[in-house]
Design a protein around this motif. Sequence first.
Motif, PDB file in Angstrom:
ATOM      1  N   VAL A 178     -23.810  25.572  28.834  1.00 46.34           N
ATOM      2  CA  VAL A 178     -22.816  25.024  29.757  1.00 46.34           C
ATOM      3  C   VAL A 178     -22.075  26.158  30.452  1.00 46.34           C
ATOM      4  O   VAL A 178     -21.985  26.210  31.686  1.00 46.34           O
ATOM      5  CB  VAL A 178     -21.825  24.108  29.014  1.00 46.34           C
ATOM      6  CG1 VAL A 178     -20.622  23.785  29.910  1.00 46.34           C
ATOM      7  CG2 VAL A 178     -22.512  22.822  28.573  1.00 46.34           C
ATOM      8  N   TYR A 179     -21.528  27.086  29.660  1.00 47.09           N
ATOM      9  CA  TYR A 179     -20.709  28.147  30.244  1.00 47.09           C
ATOM     10  C   TYR A 179     -21.544  29.182  30.992  1.00 47.09           C
ATOM     11  O   TYR A 179     -21.081  29.746  31.991  1.00 47.09           O
ATOM     12  CB  TYR A 179     -19.886  28.823  29.147  1.00 47.09           C
ATOM     13  CG  TYR A 179     -18.881  27.894  28.523  1.00 47.09           C
ATOM     14  CD1 TYR A 179     -17.836  27.371  29.277  1.00 47.09           C
ATOM     15  CD2 TYR A 179     -18.974  27.526  27.183  1.00 47.09           C
ATOM     16  CE1 TYR A 179     -16.908  26.512  28.710  1.00 47.09           C
ATOM     17  CE2 TYR A 179     -18.045  26.665  26.602  1.00 47.09           C
ATOM     18  CZ  TYR A 179     -17.019  26.160  27.376  1.00 47.09           C
ATOM     19  OH  TYR A 179     -16.102  25.299  26.816  1.00 47.09           O
ATOM     20  N   ALA A 180     -22.754  29.424  30.535  1.00 48.33           N
ATOM     21  CA  ALA A 180     -23.586  30.442  31.171  1.00 48.33           C
ATOM     22  C   ALA A 180     -24.189  29.962  32.480  1.00 48.33           C
ATOM     23  O   ALA A 180     -24.402  30.764  33.404  1.00 48.33           O
ATOM     24  CB  ALA A 180     -24.705  30.871  30.214  1.00 48.33           C
ATOM     25  N   ASN A 181     -24.476  28.671  32.585  1.00 49.96           N
ATOM     26  CA  ASN A 181     -25.252  28.158  33.720  1.00 49.96           C
ATOM     27  C   ASN A 181     -24.447  27.362  34.735  1.00 49.96           C
ATOM     28  O   ASN A 181     -24.970  27.022  35.799  1.00 49.96           O
ATOM     29  CB  ASN A 181     -26.403  27.285  33.216  1.00 49.96           C
ATOM     30  CG  ASN A 181     -27.366  28.036  32.321  1.00 49.96           C
ATOM     31  OD1 ASN A 181     -27.476  29.252  32.401  1.00 49.96           O
ATOM     32  ND2 ASN A 181     -28.064  27.306  31.463  1.00 49.96           N
ATOM     33  N   ALA A 182     -23.205  27.025  34.440  1.00 51.58           N
ATOM     34  CA  ALA A 182     -22.453  26.112  35.307  1.00 51.58           C
ATOM     35  C   ALA A 182     -22.130  26.754  36.653  1.00 51.58           C
ATOM     36  O   ALA A 182     -21.307  27.668  36.745  1.00 51.58           O
ATOM     37  CB  ALA A 182     -21.164  25.676  34.613  1.00 51.58           C
ATOM     38  N   THR A 183     -22.779  26.265  37.700  1.00 52.48           N
ATOM     39  CA  THR A 183     -22.474  26.743  39.042  1.00 52.48           C
ATOM     40  C   THR A 183     -21.051  26.341  39.453  1.00 52.48           C
ATOM     41  O   THR A 183     -20.458  26.966  40.336  1.00 52.48           O
ATOM     42  CB  THR A 183     -23.473  26.187  40.062  1.00 52.48           C
ATOM     43  OG1 THR A 183     -23.507  24.758  39.966  1.00 52.48           O
ATOM     44  CG2 THR A 183     -24.867  26.730  39.803  1.00 52.48           C
ATOM     45  N   ALA A 184     -20.499  25.319  38.787  1.00 52.66           N
ATOM     46  CA  ALA A 184     -19.126  24.887  39.086  1.00 52.66           C
ATOM     47  C   ALA A 184     -18.107  25.949  38.722  1.00 52.66           C
ATOM     48  O   ALA A 184     -16.945  25.852  39.131  1.00 52.66           O
ATOM     49  CB  ALA A 184     -18.815  23.590  38.340  1.00 52.66           C
ATOM     50  N   LEU A 185     -18.505  26.953  37.941  1.00 56.68           N
ATOM     51  CA  LEU A 185     -17.609  28.038  37.577  1.00 56.68           C
ATOM     52  C   LEU A 185     -17.812  29.282  38.445  1.00 56.68           C
ATOM     53  O   LEU A 185     -17.153  30.303  38.229  1.00 56.68           O
ATOM     54  CB  LEU A 185     -17.803  28.418  36.110  1.00 56.68           C
ATOM     55  CG  LEU A 185     -17.471  27.338  35.083  1.00 56.68           C
ATOM     56  CD1 LEU A 185     -17.804  27.815  33.673  1.00 56.68           C
ATOM     57  CD2 LEU A 185     -16.004  26.920  35.171  1.00 56.68           C
ATOM     58  N   VAL A 186     -18.716  29.193  39.419  1.00 60.46           N
ATOM     59  CA  VAL A 186     -19.004  30.320  40.318  1.00 60.46           C
ATOM     60  C   VAL A 186     -18.370  30.027  41.672  1.00 60.46           C
ATOM     61  O   VAL A 186     -18.826  29.132  42.384  1.00 60.46           O
ATOM     62  CB  VAL A 186     -20.522  30.532  40.477  1.00 60.46           C
ATOM     63  CG1 VAL A 186     -20.791  31.724  41.389  1.00 60.46           C
ATOM     64  CG2 VAL A 186     -21.181  30.726  39.117  1.00 60.46           C
TER      65      VAL A 186
END
Length: 306
Positions: free
Chosen positions: A177-185
């Motif tokens: 979740v944390y490594a792949n979430a584009t919502a956090l980029v």
Amino acid sequence: MTGSVEEVFQEAGCTGQLCVQTLDGSREVALDADRPVVSASVVKVSIALTAETQMADGRLDPRRRVLLPAGPDRSPGPVGFALYEDDVEVSARDLTVAMLTLSDNPATDALLDLVGVDAVNEHIAGLGLTGSVVVADEAAIVDSIGRDAGFAGWRDLIAWLEAPHPRPEKDAVAERVYANATALVPELTTRTTARETATLLRLIWTDEAGPAPACARVRTLMARQLTRHRLAAGFASPVTVAAKSGGLIGVVRNEVGVISFPEEKYVAAVFTQTPGGAEAGADDRAVNAAIGRAAAVAVGELREGR
């Protein structure tokens, strides 16, 4: 003083971006204020401004009835209409109330559907804020987190996490979740900068962001936000704070607002990030309090130099 602001964030275990300005924009305290950041629910200020502008100039009937159907298509969220089990019917202008006071996601997406993503982006860009962009509604952004983690969507991710699974499997999913979430980029999602958000607030508070009734409505509703443990926690009476908070999966915690002393006002935009996955462990209360403390440090410098 910038170092003091940075120390506040460091002590809370987060990184941060901050821009605090006088209402006329002549002076500011800033830290990394031009870096793109994830807007999270702070974007609801821009959506509210655009919607209230359309209501003020006659493009959108404020009394228009809007149905929020029950069921899985309703935008997920921790409060408000997201928790209702039955259909809800509400006026367009009352969607703004739920969005700014409770940060209600179904209300936000219904309002965004009425005004259009393009209209919000055009309005904000027309104010010269070209680094502030809406890419999708709340439901789509949240759903992308589940898909990026390998699930069909957000609800499937939550259902899996709530089911009994061995701890190593749950830890592995959390890492994805944390490594792949584009919502956090920031570059891949709805974004802004601390300086652009501070500018937007100044324009709203001086009736330069849209029709005066639209700006006044946004100011009034931001003053009624229920969240009081971030910016507002940094100031005591008679100082008042009108704000909009935002957050995303325990990594992003933001708040923006206007801090009103009896004799003057200051705009503040504070965005923070903490590690996710195996490095998680930030004290939520500490980060929330740091938002208020950092703003207070910046306001203190501006008041000393007036």
